[in-house]
Design an enzyme around this catalytic site. Structure first.
Site, PDB file in Angstrom:
ATOM      1  N   LEU A   1       0.847  -1.185   0.000  1.00  0.00           N
ATOM      2  CA  LEU A   1       0.000   0.000   0.000  1.00  0.00           C
ATOM      3  C   LEU A   1       0.883   1.236   0.000  1.00  0.00           C
ATOM      4  O   LEU A   1       1.759   1.371   0.846  1.00  0.00           O
ATOM      5  CB  LEU A   1      -0.911   0.007   1.238  1.00  0.00           C
ATOM      6  CG  LEU A   1      -1.858  -1.197   1.361  1.00  0.00           C
ATOM      7  CD1 LEU A   1      -2.640  -1.145   2.664  1.00  0.00           C
ATOM      8  CD2 LEU A   1      -2.809  -1.275   0.170  1.00  0.00           C
TER       9      LEU A   1
ATOM     10  N   LYS B   1       0.323   0.202  -9.910  1.00  0.00           N
ATOM     11  CA  LYS B   1      -0.151   1.062  -8.814  1.00  0.00           C
ATOM     12  C   LYS B   1      -1.447   1.710  -9.249  1.00  0.00           C
ATOM     13  O   LYS B   1      -1.517   2.324 -10.305  1.00  0.00           O
ATOM     14  CB  LYS B   1       0.905   2.108  -8.464  1.00  0.00           C
ATOM     15  CG  LYS B   1       0.559   2.876  -7.202  1.00  0.00           C
ATOM     16  CD  LYS B   1       1.745   3.659  -6.690  1.00  0.00           C
ATOM     17  CE  LYS B   1       1.441   4.264  -5.318  1.00  0.00           C
ATOM     18  NZ  LYS B   1       2.592   5.003  -4.792  1.00  0.00           N
TER      19      LYS B   1
ATOM     20  N   ASP C   1      10.198  11.247   0.778  1.00  0.00           N
ATOM     21  CA  ASP C   1       9.703  10.058   1.465  1.00  0.00           C
ATOM     22  C   ASP C   1      10.715   8.913   1.311  1.00  0.00           C
ATOM     23  O   ASP C   1      10.329   7.763   1.115  1.00  0.00           O
ATOM     24  CB  ASP C   1       8.326   9.670   0.912  1.00  0.00           C
ATOM     25  CG  ASP C   1       7.492   8.868   1.904  1.00  0.00           C
ATOM     26  OD1 ASP C   1       7.696   9.024   3.132  1.00  0.00           O
ATOM     27  OD2 ASP C   1       6.620   8.095   1.456  1.00  0.00           O
TER      28      ASP C   1
HETATM   29  N1  I85 Z   1       7.354  -5.463  -5.988  1.00  0.00           N
HETATM   30  N2  I85 Z   1       6.285   1.138   0.240  1.00  0.00           N
HETATM   31  C1  I85 Z   1       5.750   0.005   0.967  1.00  0.00           C
HETATM   32  C2  I85 Z   1       6.658  -3.171  -5.528  1.00  0.00           C
HETATM   33  N3  I85 Z   1       7.541  -3.864  -7.616  1.00  0.00           N
HETATM   34  N4  I85 Z   1       5.889  -0.980  -3.797  1.00  0.00           N
HETATM   35  C3  I85 Z   1       5.151   0.475  -1.853  1.00  0.00           C
HETATM   36  N5  I85 Z   1       4.364   2.636  -2.786  1.00  0.00           N
HETATM   37  C4  I85 Z   1       4.769   2.371  -4.049  1.00  0.00           C
HETATM   38  C5  I85 Z   1       4.573  -0.728  -1.093  1.00  0.00           C
HETATM   39  C6  I85 Z   1       4.435  -0.455   0.386  1.00  0.00           C
HETATM   40  C7  I85 Z   1       6.460   0.886  -1.178  1.00  0.00           C
HETATM   41  O1  I85 Z   1       4.754   3.238  -4.910  1.00  0.00           O
HETATM   42  C8  I85 Z   1       5.416   0.143  -3.280  1.00  0.00           C
HETATM   43  C9  I85 Z   1       5.252   1.048  -4.315  1.00  0.00           C
HETATM   44  C10 I85 Z   1       5.625   0.423  -5.498  1.00  0.00           C
HETATM   45  C11 I85 Z   1       6.013  -0.850  -5.131  1.00  0.00           C
HETATM   46  C12 I85 Z   1       6.534  -1.885  -5.999  1.00  0.00           C
HETATM   47  C13 I85 Z   1       6.917  -1.599  -7.302  1.00  0.00           C
HETATM   48  C14 I85 Z   1       7.417  -2.613  -8.089  1.00  0.00           C
HETATM   49  C15 I85 Z   1       7.168  -4.151  -6.355  1.00  0.00           C
HETATM   50  C16 I85 Z   1       4.150   1.611  -1.801  1.00  0.00           C
HETATM   51  C17 I85 Z   1       7.172  -6.092  -4.787  1.00  0.00           C
HETATM   52  C18 I85 Z   1       7.498  -7.544  -4.706  1.00  0.00           C
HETATM   53  C19 I85 Z   1       7.262  -8.390  -5.764  1.00  0.00           C
HETATM   54  C20 I85 Z   1       7.591  -9.742  -5.695  1.00  0.00           C
HETATM   55  C21 I85 Z   1       8.160 -10.251  -4.533  1.00  0.00           C
HETATM   56  C22 I85 Z   1       8.410  -9.410  -3.473  1.00  0.00           C
HETATM   57  C23 I85 Z   1       8.074  -8.075  -3.551  1.00  0.00           C
HETATM   58  O2  I85 Z   1       6.767  -5.507  -3.817  1.00  0.00           O
HETATM   59  C24 I85 Z   1       9.036  -9.949  -2.234  1.00  0.00           C
HETATM   60  F1  I85 Z   1      10.318 -10.063  -2.408  1.00  0.00           F
HETATM   61  F2  I85 Z   1       8.845  -9.168  -1.206  1.00  0.00           F
HETATM   62  F3  I85 Z   1       8.553 -11.138  -1.960  1.00  0.00           F
END
Ligand code: I85
Length: 378
Positions: free
Chosen positions: A42, A63, A162
């Site tokens: 999130l 997103k 941030d």
């Molecule tokens: N992939 N701040 C925490 C995630 N790939 N994540 C957050 N704002 C964003 C999530 C909440 C960051 O803009 C966020 C944003 C974009 C992402 C993002 C973008 C691209 C990912 C909020 C993952 C992922 C995918 C596969 C496996 C795993 C993670 O999050 C893991 F390794 F954790 F298992």
């Protein structure tokens, strides 16, 4: 750890041109991408879901933002930064209607390696088997990578505002994974109003009008200080001891710059590293290092002379894992406080300086010269 090259193969066509104008696609995102139910996280303005490009099969992250001026800003800033080093790349942007509401959908490369500190924490588990400890030189390499991202943003006159652990993600679980910064939900353009809409000759613009742009960028520098501190020991420099995300005590300690380098975690850490942290965590934002100064510091630009001292970080992160969510919440609150505080300083400065300029103009007008009319400094 300096690549933003090899991992970019196979991105869905047509590849957007970084720096080019953003034109969101108006047809349904589901024509091009298969959305999955898997929520990746999130964000400030919306949630992030896993999705797959239909024709290439590439796994991506989407997103979902409900349209608003704030959402538009996030997309614009991220788009402007996308393609920069150590910045999560945008592959596509869509504008769709969903249940009667206009949405913006940002398709990003999928960062499959997860969060920065999770990866280091995992080494605390592995270390018990006698593997290599996380070292000061590795910490310096990570700081250089994050610094490279910030340097790029600041050179584009964008303050991220941030920069925190959960917005630093690895491309993959492999050893050659690249660390990248994401979430532009609080990013802000730092270009001075005075220079964009000059209503007066810049020769005599009040320094306060030019000055305040410093604060937004210095927020990122404070973040670098906190992240560097945690990287070197596994716990944050300031923490709340009341269970609140940010307590009056913690706020006071941040304002007064009250933190230490306790033993045993800090006993072997180089004096260079501690000095760099002190320069980043200066309480007065105008005294804090700029990104250029940071990147030119020997601890950052001469990695090979940074000692390979084994650190306590991985073990501490592993042992304190139950507190990690609190640490993250605390940094989130501290950054929120900082953005508000610095905005207030700005408003104050702009008010007084505008008055001075107004007075100047009135004087000029009284003397018969024609000052430009209807300029807004918004
Ligand atoms: N992939 N701040 C925490 C995630 N790939 N994540 C957050 N704002 C964003 C999530 C909440 C960051 O803009 C966020 C944003 C974009 C992402 C993002 C973008 C691209 C990912 C909020 C993952 C992922 C995918 C596969 C496996 C795993 C993670 O999050 C893991 F390794 F954790 F298992």
């Amino acid at each position: 750890m300096d690549g933003e090259t090899a991992e970019e193969q196979g991105s869905p066509a047509p590849p957007p041109v970084p720096g080019g104008r953003l034109e969101p696609k108006k047809y349904a995102v589901t024509d091009d991408y298969q959305l999955s139910k898997q929520v990746l996280g999130l964000g400030v303005n919306g949630k992030v879901l896993e999705c797959f490009h239909r024709s290439t099969g590439q796994k991506c992250a989407m997103k979902l933002l409900y349209d608003s001026p704030k959402a538009r800003q996030e997309v614009e800033h991220h788009w402007q930064a996308s393609g920069g080093p150590h910045i999560v790349r945008i592959l596509d942007v869509y504008e769709n209607m969903h249940h009667g509401r206009r949405c913006l959908l940002i398709i990003m490369e999928c960062m499959e390696g997860g969060e920065l500190f999770r990866r280091i924490q995992e080494r605390g588990r592995i270390q018990e088997r006698g593997d290599q400890a996380f070292t000061e030189r590795e910490a310096a390499g990570i700081m250089r990578d994050i610094g490279t991202a910030i340097q790029f943003l600041h050179s584009q006159n964008i303050a991220h505002r941030d920069v925190k652990p959960e917005n630093l993600l690895y491309t993959s679980k492999e050893g050659d994974a690249v660390l990248k910064l994401t979430d532009f939900g609080f990013a802000k353009e730092t270009t001075q109003n005075a220079l964009r809409t000059p209503c007066y000759t810049p020769y005599y613009v009040a320094p306060e009008v030019l000055g305040p742009e410093k604060y937004d960028k210095s927020c990122d520098m404070w973040s670098l200080g906190v992240i560097m501190y945690i990287l070197l020991c596994g716990f944050p420099p300031f923490y709340s001891n009341t269970g609140q995300a940010i307590s009056p005590g913690m706020k006071r300690r941040i304002r007064l710059g009250q933190y230490g380098f306790p033993n045993p975690e800090w006993s072997e850490v180089s004096e260079d590293a501690k000095q760099l942290i002190r320069l980043l965590l200066k309480t007065d934002p105008t005294e804090r290092l700029t990104i250029t100064e940071f990147m030119n510091h020997p601890w950052i630009n001469q990695l090979m002379v940074v000692p390979q001292t084994p650190l306590h970080t991985a073990r501490v992160l592993q042992e304190d894992r139950d507190h990690w969510d609190e640490v993250k919440e605390e940094m989130t609150s501290a950054l929120a406080t900082m953005r508000v505080d610095y905005d207030q300083v700005k408003i104050k400065d702009l008010k007084t300086s505008n008055n001075r300029l107004l007075n100047k103009r009135r004087k000029k007008q009284a003397g018969g010269s024609s000052a430009s009319q209807g300029c807004s400094n918004q």
